[in-house]
Write an enzyme that holds these catalytic residues in place. Structure first.
Site, PDB file in Angstrom:
ATOM      1  CD  GLU A 164     -11.667   3.316  -8.157  1.00 44.49           C
ATOM      2  OE1 GLU A 164     -13.332   2.794  -7.994  1.00 44.49           O
ATOM      3  OE2 GLU A 164     -11.242   4.069  -7.850  1.00 44.49           O
ATOM      4  NE  ARG A 173      -3.581   6.291  -4.916  1.00 45.43           N
ATOM      5  CZ  ARG A 173      -4.512   5.872  -4.026  1.00 45.43           C
ATOM      6  NH1 ARG A 173      -5.782   5.920  -4.356  1.00 45.43           N
ATOM      7  NH2 ARG A 173      -3.981   4.722  -3.798  1.00 45.43           N
ATOM      8  CG  ASN A 208      -7.827   2.658  -4.847  1.00 46.25           C
ATOM      9  OD1 ASN A 208      -6.895   1.621  -4.222  1.00 46.25           O
ATOM     10  ND2 ASN A 208      -8.697   2.866  -4.640  1.00 46.25           N
ATOM     11  CE1 TYR A 233      -3.816   1.847   0.299  1.00 46.82           C
ATOM     12  CE2 TYR A 233      -2.640   3.417   1.271  1.00 46.82           C
ATOM     13  CZ  TYR A 233      -3.531   3.498   1.105  1.00 46.82           C
ATOM     14  OH  TYR A 233      -4.289   4.147   0.426  1.00 46.82           O
TER      15      TYR A 233
END
Lengths: 193, 316, 358
Positions: free
Chosen positions: C270, C228, C230, C38
C-alpha cells in the site's frame, strides 16, 4: 476481560459530578443497580442535587436525594427522550450514565446527536459483561453474548468475538472463526459473564 | 498542488481606517494561488532594515479564492516591525515570499451552532468564517466589540451578512459575556479572537459557565516548528561551527555547512535525524523523543529542535 | 506517455490480473533491509524515489480500467463501502478538486478538467477518457453530479480513500471509499478516532508510534503531502479482501502449497499518502494498492532473496495480525530457492532494468 490491549476498548471510570457543570442529568439502567447503589449515587451527587435530574430506566422509584426523578421503561425510551430534548440542554450541562455497555453507548450516541461533547459525558460500566456483537459479514447484531465464539443471530456463522469496539455501534466486532478452514471451530469458552 | 513557498505580488494597497491597511496579493507568476479556507493564515517574509520579519496574517478573502488573497494589517508601533514595514514601505508591484497557507483556527464542522466573539482587528479570521457559514447554512452568530466609529470599516466584507452584532464601550452597548455564554445550546462551539485581556475574560467566563475546553477555540498564530533565537552549534566530528539563524532550522544550517546529516520527514516525527548531543541544552520540539529521553539530554532532532541557551555540540 | 491498459483483467473469479514486465520493474518494493523493522517511515511525497510509482502524486497504471470496474462491482454488492458523515461535504469537494486537478495535469492525454471559475458555483467539465466519461457540473453543488462528489471521483481512482476530520487535537475517520482494503471494515470503523481505528494493530502501541504519528499528522501542512509504504500478503490477486467477504476468500489461505505459492501468494503493498485539504482542513488518506505474485518478485533477484529474509524474521504477532499463519511456511519454502544467502545492497531499488524471460 474489562481490560484489553486493544485501544478502541473504552475505559470506564466511576461517576463524579463535575461541579463546573450547569445542569446535571444522571441516567441509570435499572438492571445494573446493586443493592445500595442508588443510595451511594445520591451521596455522590449530593453537591449538585439542586441541579440534578435522574432518569431510571426499568427500575422502581426509590428514595429521594436524586433530584427530579423520572422513570422510563428502556434504553429506547431514554434515546427517544433525549432526541425530543434536542434544544433542551446547554453547553455547560453534564450527562452521567450507568449501565451495561450496549446501554451506555446507546445513550452516549443519542446525546452526541443533540450536541453533547465527549467532555460533557461520563460513562460507568456496571452489571454484566455480556457483549453486543456486530457481525462483520451480515452486519446483524447479536445481543447478550457471553462466549468467546457465538453463532450470529443474523446469518448463523460462528463469529470470533474480538476486543475491537465501535462506540457508534456500541458493539464488538465478530469475524467468522472458521473462514479459512470451514468447520474447524476452536473450543468455545464462557468469558463475558 | 504541492510546494513550500510562494511568490506573491502586491496588487493593491488601501488604508481602510487610521492604522488599518488592506493588502491584496496575487501570484507573482500570474497563475493561481492554492485555495485557502476559513481561519487560514499566510506567513509573509518582510525585508525590514535590520532583518527579515516573518509575520502571519489571517486571510480575509472569500474561502477558496484562487485569484487573490487579502489581508488587513493593523499598525502596531511596538511590534516586531512587520506591520510597520507594511504600513510604511510596502509598494504595489512588490514581490514577497510567503509560505503556503496554514490553518490553526479552522471551524469545527460537527458544531450545531457557531458562536464568534471578536475584539477590534480580531474580526479578521471571522470574515472568512461568515462566508463559509453562509454557504454551508450552519446556524451562527458573530459578536464584535470595537470602537463605535469602527463599525463601518468592515462593511465591504460584511455587507448583507446576517447574524452580526456590534458592541462598544458605552452604557447600553457593552457585550454581556456571561449572559451570552449561558444561553448557548449543547453543540455550540465558541471562537475567540481579540486583545489578550478580552480573550482572558471570555475564557474565564466560559470556564465558569461549564463550557468544556473542547468547545472553546482561541486564535493563535505561528507554527511551533518555525524558527526562534539564533544560536551556534559545533559539529564535533566534522570540526565545523555553524551559525543557526532565527529563520532556519539547525538541520538547514548543518546542510548549508555541507555536512551530511541523515533525515527523512523534517518535521520531528520519524526519528531518522536523531543526533547525539555532546554539550549544551536543547529546546526539544519534536514528536519523537520520549519524556525520559528529553530529560536525559543525550539526543537532539536537528530538523525542529534548537538550543535553549548558548552553544550546542553535536556528534556529527 | 501511453499506458497500455488491460481492461479485461479480473481480480476475482478467474483472476486474470497479471503484471507486465514494466509493472514488475516499477513495483514499490517496501523492504530496504534483510530484517523486518517496524517504523513510521514517513517521508515527503515528492516526485522522486526508488520506484516510478512515486513520480506523480496520484499514480495511474495499466490496471486502472480493470480496478475501477472491480470497485464498481464491490460497491454494487455492498454500497456501505462508501460512507461519508454529514459534516464532511467541504472535504468531499476538496478531494474532488485535488484529484481532478492532479490527474488532468499529470495525464493530459487521459483526463481533462475545464473550469469556468475556481470558486464554488462555477461550472466545471470533467473528461475521463479511459472510462469514457464526460460530466459537466457546478463545483460546490452536489445535486449536479450523479452521486456525492467524494464517491463520484474516487470511483474513478485506483485504491482506497479515507478522509480524517481534524478536531479536538485528534483525527476522526469520517469518510471513506474502501473496496480494496487489507482486512479492515469501514462500516465498523467510520467515525472512530485515530487511536481507536488503529486499536487492533499489535506491538506498535506500546512503543508510542501512534502518539507520535498523530502529533505529526495534526501539523501536516498544505502543499507538503507525505507518504509511507505498508504491506501485507494476499492469496490470489484479489483487491476486495474485506472482512465482510472473509468467508469468500478465507479458504484461499488454506490452498497454498510450496508448489503453487509462486502464483498464488501476492505481496500487497500500500502506497499511503497523506494530504492536508485546503477548504476543510481535513486530511485525505489515499491508500493505493499494488499486487505482485512471488513469481513476479523473484524475477528481480534482489527482491526474491530479500523477501525470503524479511518474512523469515517477522515477529509472531505480526504473522498473526497480517493473517499469514496458515501459508507462511509454504511461501518461505518457495522463496528459499531464490535466496543464495549472498549479501544484498541496502535499499529497495530493483537493481535491474530488464527481467529474465518468464
Amino acid at each position: 476481560m474489562m481490560h484489553s490491549d486493544i485501544k478502541s476498548r473504552p475505559v470506564y471510570q466511576p461517576l463524579v459530578p463535575d461541579l463546573a457543570g450547569g445542569r446535571h442529568l444522571l441516567v441509570v439502567e435499572g438492571e445494573t443497580l446493586a443493592a445500595g447503589r442508588l443510595e451511594e449515587l445520591a451521596g455522590v451527587f449530593a453537591p449538585v442535587q439542586a441541579r440534578l435530574h435522574t432518569w431510571l430506566a426499568g427500575a422502581a422509584a426509590p428514595l429521594g436525594g436524586l433530584g427530579k426523578l423520572w422513570q422510563l421503561e428502556s434504553a429506547a425510551d431514554v434515546v427517544d427522550a433525549l432526541a425530543c430534548a434536542s434544544r433542551g440542554y446547554g453547553v455547560g450541562d453534564r450527562l452521567y450514565v450507568q449501565g451495561t455497555e450496549p446501554f451506555l453507548w446507546s445513550v452516549a450516541t443519542a446525546a452526541a446527536v443533540i450536541g453533547f461533547g465527549e467532555k460533557q459525558v461520563q460513562l460507568y460500566h456496571a452489571g454484566s459483561l455480556r457483549r453486543r456483537v456486530w457481525c462483520t459479514h451480515c452486519h446483524g447484531m447479536t445481543e447478550g453474548v457471553t462466549t468467546s465464539i457465538v453463532a450470529c443471530g443474523g446469518c448463523g456463522r460462528h463469529l470470533l468475538v474480538r476486543d475491537h469496539f465501535s462506540r457508534r455501534l456500541g458493539a464488538f466486532m465478530g469475524v467468522m472463526v472458521d473462514a479459512e478452514a470451514p468447520g474447524e471451530i476452536p473450543a468455545i469458552e464462557e468469558v463475558f459473564a | 498542488m504541492t510546494g513550500e513557498t510562494l511568490k506573491l505580488k502586491v496588487a493593491a494597497l488601501a488604508d481602510i481606517a487610521p492604522g488599518l491597511r488592506h493588502v491584496r496579493l496575487v501570484a507573482a507568476d500570474g497563475g493561481k494561488l492554492p485555495p485557502a479556507a476559513a481561519g487560514a493564515h499566510v506567513q509573509l517574509a518582510l525585508a525590514g532594515a535590520a532583518r527579515t520579519y516573518r509575520n502571519a496574517y489571517s486571510l480575509v478573502s472569500r474561502p477558496g479564492a484562487r485569484d487573490a488573497w487579502e489581508i488587513i494589517v493593523r499598525r502596531v508601533p511596538t511590534s516586531r516591525g512587520g506591520s510597520a514595514y507594511i504600513h510604511e514601505c510596502l509598494q504595489v508591484g512588490e514581490v514577497l515570499e510567503a509560505g503556503w497557507p496554514g490553518n490553526l483556527f479552522a471551524p469545527v464542522r460537527t458544531a450545531r451552532r457557531q458562536l464568534m466573539i471578536a475584539g477590534g482587528i480580531g474580526i479578521t479570521p471571522f470574515l472568512s468564517y461568515l462566508a463559509e457559514f453562509a454557504f454551508s447554512g450552519v446556524e451562527h452568530a458573530l459578536h464584535v466589540c470595537c470602537r463605535e466609529s469602527e463599525q463601518q470599516v468592515f462593511d465591504p466584507w460584511l455587507a448583507g451578512r446576517p447574524g452580526v452584532s456590534w458592541y462598544w464601550d458605552a452604557d447600553g452597548h457593552r457585550l454581556d459575556i456571561p449572559a451570552l455564554l449561558a444561553a448557548q445550546p449543547a453543540g455550540t462551539h465558541l471562537y475567540l479572537c481579540g486583545p489578550a485581556a478580552m480573550n482572558e475574560e471570555v475564557l474565564a467566563a466560559a470556564a465558569a459557565a461549564g463550557w468544556p475546553d473542547t468547545h472553546v477555540h482561541c486564535e493563535h498564530f505561528g507554527s511551533a516548528l518555525s524558527g526562534g533565537e539564533a544560536f551556534r552549534a559545533f559539529l564535533a566530528r566534522s570540526g565545523v561551527e555553524v551559525e543557526v539563524g532565527e529563520d532556519e532550522s539547525l538541520l538547514d544550517a548543518i546542510e548549508r555547512a555541507g555536512v551530511n546529516a541523515p533525515c527523512l520527514c523534517r518535521g520531528g516525527a520519524c526519528g531518522v535525524c536523531a543526533t547525539p548531543l555532546l554539550e549544551g541544552e536543547a529546546e526539544h520540539r519534536d514528536h519523537f523523543l520520549s519524556a525520559e529521553e528529553r530529560a536525559a539530554g543525550l539526543l537532539i532532532m536537528p530538523c525542529v529542535s534548537r538550543a535553549r541557551a548558548g552553544r550546542l555540540v553535536l556528534d556529527l | 506517455m501511453t499506458i497500455a491498459f488491460k481492461p479485461e483483467e479480473t481480480f476475482r473469479g478467474d483472476y486474470t490480473y497479471r503484471n507486465s514486465d514494466a509493472a514488475v520493474l516499477r513495483f514499490p518494493f517496501p523492504f530496504p533491509e534483510d530484517r523486518y523493522m517496524y517504523s513510521v517511515n514517513i517521508e515527503p511525497h515528492v516526485r522522486s524515489g526508488p520506484s516510478d510509482v512515486f513520480m506523480r502524486p496520484f499514480d495511474v497504471d495499466e490496471h486502472y480500467i480493470a480496478e475501477c470496474r472491480d470497485k464498481a462491482i464491490t460497491l454494487e454488492r455492498d454500497p456501505g463501502r462508501c460512507q461519508v458523515l454529514p459534516h464532511m461535504m467541504l472535504a468531499q469537494w476538496d478531494t474532488l478538486e485535488l484529484l481532478m486537478e492532479s490527474l488532468s495535469a499529470d495525464y493530459p492525454a487521459l483526463f481533462s478538467l475545464v473550469k469556468e471559475g475556481d470558486d464554488f458555483g462555477s461550472r466545471w467539465t470533467w473528461t475521463n477518457r479511459p472510462l469514457g466519461l464526460e460530466q459537466s457540473f457546478i463545483f460546490g453543488d452536489p445535486a449536479t453530479l450523479p452521486c456525492e462528489p467524494f464517491e463520484y471521483i474516487t470511483r474513478q481512482a485506483q485504491g482506497d480513500f479515507a478522509i480524517c476530520d481534524q478536531r479536538d487535537n485528534n483525527l476522526y475517520m469520517d469518510a471513506g471509499m474502501v473496496t480494496s482494503q487489507a482486512d479492515w471494515s469501514l462500516e465498523f470503523d467510520v467515525g472512530m478516532s485515530f487511536m481507536e481505528w488503529h486499536g487492533p494493530v499489535p506491538l506498535a502501541h506500546q512503543t508510542g508510534v501512534f502518539e507520535r504519528a498523530l502529533k505529526y499528522l495534526l501539523m501536516l501542512r498544505l502543499g507538503q503531502p507525505v507518504r509511507r509504504l505498508n504491506w501485507t500478503m494476499t492469496i490470489n490477486p484479489r483487491l476486495d479482501t474485506s472482512p465482510e467477504n472473509f468467508p469468500e476468500w478465507g479458504t484461499d489461505r488454506a490452498s497454498v502449497t510450496p508448489d503453487n505459492a509462486g502464483q498464488k501468494v501476492h505481496l500487497r503493498v500500500e502506497l499511503q499518502t497523506l494530504w492536508r485539504l485546503p477548504r476543510s482542513n481535513a486530511i485525505l488518506f489515499p491508500i493505493r494498492c499494488y499486487l505482485a505474485s512471488l513469481d513476479d518478485l523473484a524475477r528481480v533477484p534482489k527482491w526474491g532473496a530479500r523477501l525470503h529474509r524479511v518474512l523469515s524474521s517477522l515477529p509472531r504477532e505480526l504473522v498473526e495480525y497480517k493473517g499469514l499463519t496458515r501459508y507462511l511456511p509454504a511461501a518461505l519454502e518457495w522463496l528459499a530457492q531464490h535466496d543464495d544467502g549472498a549479501e544484498l545492497p541496502v535499499g529497495t531499488e530493483s537493481g535491474v532494468t530488464t527481467l529474465a524471460p518468464r
